[in-house]
Write a protein that holds these residues in place. Structure first.
Motif, PDB file in Angstrom:
ATOM      1  N   LYS A  71       0.835  -1.211   0.000  1.00 25.43           N
ATOM      2  CA  LYS A  71       0.000   0.000   0.000  1.00 25.43           C
ATOM      3  C   LYS A  71       0.868   1.259   0.000  1.00 25.43           C
ATOM      4  O   LYS A  71       0.556   2.237  -0.677  1.00 25.43           O
ATOM      5  CB  LYS A  71      -0.943   0.019   1.205  1.00 25.43           C
ATOM      6  CG  LYS A  71      -1.953  -1.088   1.232  1.00 25.43           C
ATOM      7  CD  LYS A  71      -3.047  -0.863   0.225  1.00 25.43           C
ATOM      8  CE  LYS A  71      -4.137  -1.898   0.404  1.00 25.43           C
ATOM      9  NZ  LYS A  71      -5.205  -1.749  -0.561  1.00 25.43           N
ATOM     10  N   ARG A  72       1.969   1.244   0.777  1.00 26.52           N
ATOM     11  CA  ARG A  72       2.866   2.400   0.791  1.00 26.52           C
ATOM     12  C   ARG A  72       3.495   2.614  -0.580  1.00 26.52           C
ATOM     13  O   ARG A  72       3.615   3.737  -1.060  1.00 26.52           O
ATOM     14  CB  ARG A  72       3.949   2.210   1.852  1.00 26.52           C
ATOM     15  CG  ARG A  72       3.440   2.389   3.255  1.00 26.52           C
ATOM     16  CD  ARG A  72       4.567   2.308   4.280  1.00 26.52           C
ATOM     17  NE  ARG A  72       3.994   2.193   5.605  1.00 26.52           N
ATOM     18  CZ  ARG A  72       4.015   1.105   6.353  1.00 26.52           C
ATOM     19  NH1 ARG A  72       4.624   0.006   5.917  1.00 26.52           N
ATOM     20  NH2 ARG A  72       3.454   1.084   7.533  1.00 26.52           N
ATOM     21  N   LYS A  73       3.895   1.517  -1.230  1.00 22.76           N
ATOM     22  CA  LYS A  73       4.494   1.598  -2.562  1.00 22.76           C
ATOM     23  C   LYS A  73       3.474   2.135  -3.568  1.00 22.76           C
ATOM     24  O   LYS A  73       3.794   2.987  -4.391  1.00 22.76           O
ATOM     25  CB  LYS A  73       5.007   0.232  -2.998  1.00 22.76           C
ATOM     26  CG  LYS A  73       5.770   0.275  -4.287  1.00 22.76           C
ATOM     27  CD  LYS A  73       6.386  -1.064  -4.618  1.00 22.76           C
ATOM     28  CE  LYS A  73       7.298  -0.876  -5.779  1.00 22.76           C
ATOM     29  NZ  LYS A  73       7.195  -1.645  -6.883  1.00 22.76           N
ATOM     30  N   GLN A  74       2.239   1.636  -3.501  1.00 22.82           N
ATOM     31  CA  GLN A  74       1.178   2.120  -4.385  1.00 22.82           C
ATOM     32  C   GLN A  74       0.969   3.626  -4.198  1.00 22.82           C
ATOM     33  O   GLN A  74       0.796   4.360  -5.165  1.00 22.82           O
ATOM     34  CB  GLN A  74      -0.143   1.413  -4.099  1.00 22.82           C
ATOM     35  CG  GLN A  74      -0.225   0.018  -4.631  1.00 22.82           C
ATOM     36  CD  GLN A  74      -1.539  -0.654  -4.226  1.00 22.82           C
ATOM     37  OE1 GLN A  74      -2.264  -0.185  -3.342  1.00 22.82           O
ATOM     38  NE2 GLN A  74      -1.830  -1.768  -4.861  1.00 22.82           N
ATOM     39  N   TYR A  75       0.984   4.071  -2.953  1.00 26.71           N
ATOM     40  CA  TYR A  75       0.782   5.488  -2.674  1.00 26.71           C
ATOM     41  C   TYR A  75       1.925   6.328  -3.250  1.00 26.71           C
ATOM     42  O   TYR A  75       1.688   7.366  -3.857  1.00 26.71           O
ATOM     43  CB  TYR A  75       0.657   5.718  -1.161  1.00 26.71           C
ATOM     44  CG  TYR A  75       0.468   7.166  -0.814  1.00 26.71           C
ATOM     45  CD1 TYR A  75      -0.753   7.796  -1.041  1.00 26.71           C
ATOM     46  CD2 TYR A  75       1.514   7.921  -0.278  1.00 26.71           C
ATOM     47  CE1 TYR A  75      -0.936   9.134  -0.738  1.00 26.71           C
ATOM     48  CE2 TYR A  75       1.337   9.258   0.021  1.00 26.71           C
ATOM     49  CZ  TYR A  75       0.115   9.859  -0.211  1.00 26.71           C
ATOM     50  OH  TYR A  75      -0.049  11.182   0.079  1.00 26.71           O
ATOM     51  N   GLU A  76       3.156   5.861  -3.082  1.00 22.78           N
ATOM     52  CA  GLU A  76       4.301   6.580  -3.642  1.00 22.78           C
ATOM     53  C   GLU A  76       4.203   6.674  -5.156  1.00 22.78           C
ATOM     54  O   GLU A  76       4.442   7.732  -5.746  1.00 22.78           O
ATOM     55  CB  GLU A  76       5.607   5.889  -3.249  1.00 22.78           C
ATOM     56  CG  GLU A  76       5.986   6.073  -1.807  1.00 22.78           C
ATOM     57  CD  GLU A  76       7.204   5.234  -1.404  1.00 22.78           C
ATOM     58  OE1 GLU A  76       7.908   4.718  -2.303  1.00 22.78           O
ATOM     59  OE2 GLU A  76       7.425   5.086  -0.189  1.00 22.78           O
ATOM     60  N   GLU A  77       3.825   5.566  -5.805  1.00 24.49           N
ATOM     61  CA  GLU A  77       3.667   5.565  -7.261  1.00 24.49           C
ATOM     62  C   GLU A  77       2.533   6.496  -7.681  1.00 24.49           C
ATOM     63  O   GLU A  77       2.643   7.207  -8.679  1.00 24.49           O
ATOM     64  CB  GLU A  77       3.401   4.142  -7.763  1.00 24.49           C
ATOM     65  CG  GLU A  77       4.611   3.248  -7.647  1.00 24.49           C
ATOM     66  CD  GLU A  77       4.298   1.776  -7.918  1.00 24.49           C
ATOM     67  OE1 GLU A  77       3.105   1.419  -8.129  1.00 24.49           O
ATOM     68  OE2 GLU A  77       5.254   0.979  -7.910  1.00 24.49           O
ATOM     69  N   PHE A  78       1.461   6.500  -6.915  1.00 25.04           N
ATOM     70  CA  PHE A  78       0.334   7.387  -7.187  1.00 25.04           C
ATOM     71  C   PHE A  78       0.790   8.842  -7.149  1.00 25.04           C
ATOM     72  O   PHE A  78       0.486   9.619  -8.050  1.00 25.04           O
ATOM     73  CB  PHE A  78      -0.767   7.141  -6.146  1.00 25.04           C
ATOM     74  CG  PHE A  78      -1.917   8.101  -6.210  1.00 25.04           C
ATOM     75  CD1 PHE A  78      -2.901   7.947  -7.166  1.00 25.04           C
ATOM     76  CD2 PHE A  78      -2.012   9.149  -5.310  1.00 25.04           C
ATOM     77  CE1 PHE A  78      -3.968   8.832  -7.228  1.00 25.04           C
ATOM     78  CE2 PHE A  78      -3.076  10.034  -5.362  1.00 25.04           C
ATOM     79  CZ  PHE A  78      -4.052   9.867  -6.334  1.00 25.04           C
ATOM     80  N   CYS A  79       1.539   9.193  -6.123  1.00 25.02           N
ATOM     81  CA  CYS A  79       2.024  10.569  -5.991  1.00 25.02           C
ATOM     82  C   CYS A  79       2.956  10.930  -7.153  1.00 25.02           C
ATOM     83  O   CYS A  79       2.853  12.020  -7.719  1.00 25.02           O
ATOM     84  CB  CYS A  79       2.754  10.757  -4.663  1.00 25.02           C
ATOM     85  SG  CYS A  79       1.646  10.741  -3.242  1.00 25.02           S
TER      86      CYS A  79
END
Length: 118
Positions: A71-79
Motif C-alpha cells: 500500500k505504501r508503494k502504491q501510494y508513492e507511485e500514485f504521488c
C-alpha cells in the motif's frame, strides 16, 4: 439507566495489544466490539485499528506487513504519477512545447505575489 463499568486505561491497552499481537484470524465485528468504547491513544494502535475497521487491512494478520508495504508503494507511485512538482520540472528542463502550452507560461517565484495565495 445503568452505566457500564469503566475499564481502566492499562487494561484496555492490554486487551488491544493481545488482540493485535494474536496471530489468529478475526472478524471486523470483533474489532468493532473491542473498539466500541474507543481505541486507546497509544502510538500506532489507533491507526492500525482504523485500517482494520475500514477494511484497508485484511482480517488475516499474517499478511499485514506485506500488505502495508504494498500500500505504501502504491501510494508513492500514485504521488509520482499524479502530482506535478513544478520545481522538479523546472530543474529537469524536460518541458516540451506541449507541456508549456498546457501549463501556460512558467512563473518565477518573483511573479507570484502574496495576493495570489488565499
Amino acid at each position: 439507566q445503568r452505566t457500564p463499568p469503566k475499564v481502566d486505561f492499562a487494561k484496555r491497552v492490554e486487551k488491544f495489544k493481545e488482540f493485535l499481537e494474536d496471530p489468529g484470524k478475526f472478524t471486523v465485528a470483533d474489532v468493532q466490539r473491542l473498539a466500541s468504547d474507543g481505541v486507546p491513544d497509544v502510538p500506532g494502535m489507533r491507526s492500525l485499528v482504523w485500517k482494520v475497521l475500514l477494511n484497508y487491512l485484511p482480517t488475516d494478520k499474517t499478511n499485514w506487513e506485506q500488505m502495508l508495504a504494498e500500500k505504501r508503494k502504491q501510494y508513492e507511485e500514485f504521488c509520482e504519477d499524479l502530482i506535478l512538482d513544478p520545481s522538479k520540472q523546472a530543474r529537469s528542463g524536460n518541458n516540451t512545447e506541449e507541456d508549456s502550452s498546457e501549463l501556460g507560461t512558467t512563473l518565477k517565484s518573483a511573479d507570484v505575489t502574496h495576493a495570489d495565495h488565499p
